[in-house]
Design a protein around this motif. Sequence first.
Motif, PDB file in Angstrom:
ATOM      1  N   LEU A 299       0.829  -1.205   0.000  1.00  0.00           N
ATOM      2  CA  LEU A 299       0.000   0.000   0.000  1.00  0.00           C
ATOM      3  C   LEU A 299       0.862   1.253   0.000  1.00  0.00           C
ATOM      4  N   GLY A 300       1.976   1.209   0.767  1.00  0.00           N
ATOM      5  CA  GLY A 300       2.874   2.356   0.799  1.00  0.00           C
ATOM      6  C   GLY A 300       3.511   2.608  -0.554  1.00  0.00           C
ATOM      7  N   ALA A 301       3.915   1.534  -1.234  1.00  0.00           N
ATOM      8  CA  ALA A 301       4.512   1.673  -2.560  1.00  0.00           C
ATOM      9  C   ALA A 301       3.503   2.220  -3.556  1.00  0.00           C
ATOM     10  N   GLU A 302       2.260   1.753  -3.457  1.00  0.00           N
ATOM     11  CA  GLU A 302       1.218   2.244  -4.361  1.00  0.00           C
ATOM     12  C   GLU A 302       0.936   3.722  -4.117  1.00  0.00           C
ATOM     13  N   ALA A 303       0.896   4.117  -2.836  1.00  0.00           N
ATOM     14  CA  ALA A 303       0.657   5.524  -2.512  1.00  0.00           C
ATOM     15  C   ALA A 303       1.800   6.394  -3.027  1.00  0.00           C
ATOM     16  N   PHE A 304       3.037   5.898  -2.884  1.00  0.00           N
ATOM     17  CA  PHE A 304       4.193   6.634  -3.395  1.00  0.00           C
ATOM     18  C   PHE A 304       4.084   6.815  -4.905  1.00  0.00           C
ATOM     19  N   ASP A 305       3.796   5.717  -5.610  1.00  0.00           N
ATOM     20  CA  ASP A 305       3.702   5.785  -7.072  1.00  0.00           C
ATOM     21  C   ASP A 305       2.607   6.754  -7.509  1.00  0.00           C
ATOM     22  N   THR A 306       1.472   6.716  -6.814  1.00  0.00           N
ATOM     23  CA  THR A 306       0.356   7.597  -7.172  1.00  0.00           C
ATOM     24  C   THR A 306       0.738   9.059  -6.993  1.00  0.00           C
ATOM     25  N   GLU A 307       1.335   9.377  -5.845  1.00  0.00           N
ATOM     26  CA  GLU A 307       1.736  10.761  -5.566  1.00  0.00           C
ATOM     27  C   GLU A 307       2.839  11.216  -6.513  1.00  0.00           C
ATOM     28  N   PHE A 308       3.793  10.329  -6.765  1.00  0.00           N
ATOM     29  CA  PHE A 308       4.900  10.677  -7.650  1.00  0.00           C
ATOM     30  C   PHE A 308       4.404  10.939  -9.070  1.00  0.00           C
ATOM     31  N   GLN A 309       3.517  10.081  -9.552  1.00  0.00           N
ATOM     32  CA  GLN A 309       2.982  10.261 -10.902  1.00  0.00           C
ATOM     33  C   GLN A 309       2.155  11.538 -11.009  1.00  0.00           C
ATOM     34  N   ALA A 310       1.399  11.858  -9.947  1.00  0.00           N
ATOM     35  CA  ALA A 310       0.600  13.083  -9.957  1.00  0.00           C
ATOM     36  C   ALA A 310       1.500  14.315  -9.986  1.00  0.00           C
ATOM     37  N   ALA A 311       2.569  14.287  -9.189  1.00  0.00           N
ATOM     38  CA  ALA A 311       3.500  15.417  -9.173  1.00  0.00           C
ATOM     39  C   ALA A 311       4.204  15.549 -10.523  1.00  0.00           C
ATOM     40  N   SER A 312       4.590  14.424 -11.101  1.00  0.00           N
ATOM     41  CA  SER A 312       5.261  14.449 -12.404  1.00  0.00           C
ATOM     42  C   SER A 312       4.324  14.957 -13.499  1.00  0.00           C
ATOM     43  N   ALA A 313       3.051  14.552 -13.418  1.00  0.00           N
ATOM     44  CA  ALA A 313       2.072  15.030 -14.400  1.00  0.00           C
ATOM     45  C   ALA A 313       1.880  16.537 -14.280  1.00  0.00           C
ATOM     46  N   ALA A 314       1.837  17.036 -13.045  1.00  0.00           N
ATOM     47  CA  ALA A 314       1.709  18.480 -12.837  1.00  0.00           C
ATOM     48  C   ALA A 314       2.918  19.211 -13.420  1.00  0.00           C
ATOM     49  N   TYR A 315       4.105  18.653 -13.205  1.00  0.00           N
ATOM     50  CA  TYR A 315       5.325  19.267 -13.747  1.00  0.00           C
ATOM     51  C   TYR A 315       5.285  19.286 -15.274  1.00  0.00           C
ATOM     52  N   ASN A 316       4.933  18.164 -15.866  1.00  0.00           N
ATOM     53  CA  ASN A 316       4.923  18.068 -17.332  1.00  0.00           C
ATOM     54  C   ASN A 316       3.880  18.978 -17.969  1.00  0.00           C
ATOM     55  N   SER A 317       2.825  19.310 -17.218  1.00  0.00           N
ATOM     56  CA  SER A 317       1.792  20.200 -17.746  1.00  0.00           C
ATOM     57  C   SER A 317       2.094  21.668 -17.446  1.00  0.00           C
TER      58      SER A 317
ATOM     59  N   ASN B 115       2.388  23.001 -14.425  1.00  0.00           N
ATOM     60  CA  ASN B 115       1.813  23.442 -13.146  1.00  0.00           C
ATOM     61  C   ASN B 115       2.853  23.186 -12.050  1.00  0.00           C
ATOM     62  N   TYR B 116       3.851  24.057 -11.998  1.00  0.00           N
ATOM     63  CA  TYR B 116       5.011  23.798 -11.150  1.00  0.00           C
ATOM     64  C   TYR B 116       4.700  23.925  -9.663  1.00  0.00           C
ATOM     65  N   ALA B 117       3.754  24.778  -9.299  1.00  0.00           N
ATOM     66  CA  ALA B 117       3.392  24.910  -7.881  1.00  0.00           C
ATOM     67  C   ALA B 117       2.810  23.603  -7.351  1.00  0.00           C
ATOM     68  N   ASP B 118       1.925  22.973  -8.135  1.00  0.00           N
ATOM     69  CA  ASP B 118       1.359  21.694  -7.715  1.00  0.00           C
ATOM     70  C   ASP B 118       2.424  20.599  -7.710  1.00  0.00           C
ATOM     71  N   ALA B 119       3.357  20.675  -8.655  1.00  0.00           N
ATOM     72  CA  ALA B 119       4.445  19.693  -8.684  1.00  0.00           C
ATOM     73  C   ALA B 119       5.295  19.807  -7.424  1.00  0.00           C
ATOM     74  N   VAL B 120       5.645  21.041  -7.047  1.00  0.00           N
ATOM     75  CA  VAL B 120       6.412  21.256  -5.818  1.00  0.00           C
ATOM     76  C   VAL B 120       5.660  20.694  -4.618  1.00  0.00           C
ATOM     77  N   ALA B 121       4.369  21.001  -4.528  1.00  0.00           N
ATOM     78  CA  ALA B 121       3.573  20.530  -3.390  1.00  0.00           C
ATOM     79  C   ALA B 121       3.526  19.006  -3.339  1.00  0.00           C
ATOM     80  N   GLY B 122       3.395  18.375  -4.501  1.00  0.00           N
ATOM     81  CA  GLY B 122       3.333  16.916  -4.543  1.00  0.00           C
ATOM     82  C   GLY B 122       4.644  16.267  -4.134  1.00  0.00           C
ATOM     83  N   TYR B 123       5.741  16.769  -4.674  1.00  0.00           N
ATOM     84  CA  TYR B 123       7.050  16.205  -4.310  1.00  0.00           C
ATOM     85  C   TYR B 123       7.362  16.468  -2.833  1.00  0.00           C
ATOM     86  N   GLU B 124       6.982  17.642  -2.332  1.00  0.00           N
ATOM     87  CA  GLU B 124       7.223  17.940  -0.917  1.00  0.00           C
ATOM     88  C   GLU B 124       6.417  17.002  -0.012  1.00  0.00           C
TER      89      GLU B 124
END
Length: 254
Positions: free
Chosen positions: A12-30, A32-41
């Motif tokens: 479950l922890g690995a899945e949560a990490f992957d989900t958050e990481f992918q969301a932050a990466s998607a924000a960065y690629n689009s 939306n750097y503020a959301d990317a920063v928040a996600g990685y933080e």
Amino acid sequence: MTTLVCSLLLVLGAEAFDTEFQAASAAYNSGNYADAVAGYERLVASGAVNPAVFYDLGNAYYKSGRIGPAIANYERALAIRPGMVEAEHNLSKVLSETKNNMAKPLRPAWQQMLLFWDSGLTYSVSRLLALASWLGLWGLLGLQLVHRVPNWRTLAVLLLGVAMLSGLSAWCKAHPLLLAVGAEESATVRYGTSDADEERFELAAGDRVAVDERAGGWLRVRSVDGVRGWVREDQVCLVGPPYTAAPPVAAQGK
């Protein structure tokens, strides 16, 4: 049952990490750097100590226009994975854009002299080398008791030296020099822990200093040329560990 629960939590922890990481990466690629920063933080705050996360967080901060936190996170990535080419390249690029391009404080002279060879090693490698050397030394001594080993004294001294130096390397990597990086355009380093104290020097965004002491929201810092003074903790990013989030822009210039 306990093993099953632990395994489930890890999954479950690995899945949560992957989900958050992918969301932050998607924000960065689009863009939306503020959301990317928040996600990685959030990943860092959850305990993720991963050079890829710190590297991507550095990129997100850079794209957000905050070179201080970007530099701090590239330094984090390189502390965990020495020689990480992407982080080295981006760190060099961002440092060239800083006002002062201040060199990083070095570890103590005795460490530089004794451990000049370990810059590319991680803590785990140094620890493994120390353990292997100690085991080799005791194995050699045990073998010498039952069977004469040519030049065993020379071999024993070499193994002892490797064990001691690699053990020292592992200890130093487990207790690294704590760095702070100027978070925003300007921070005043003072003679004491009060905004009324006289100015010692100015810390620009991205300037790296060593931290010698912490007291009541202030840090006693040291520049590469040995100049010391106190700066407010909310004006810098600590490279860590611990890995704390960069202060928000609103915290600057109080």
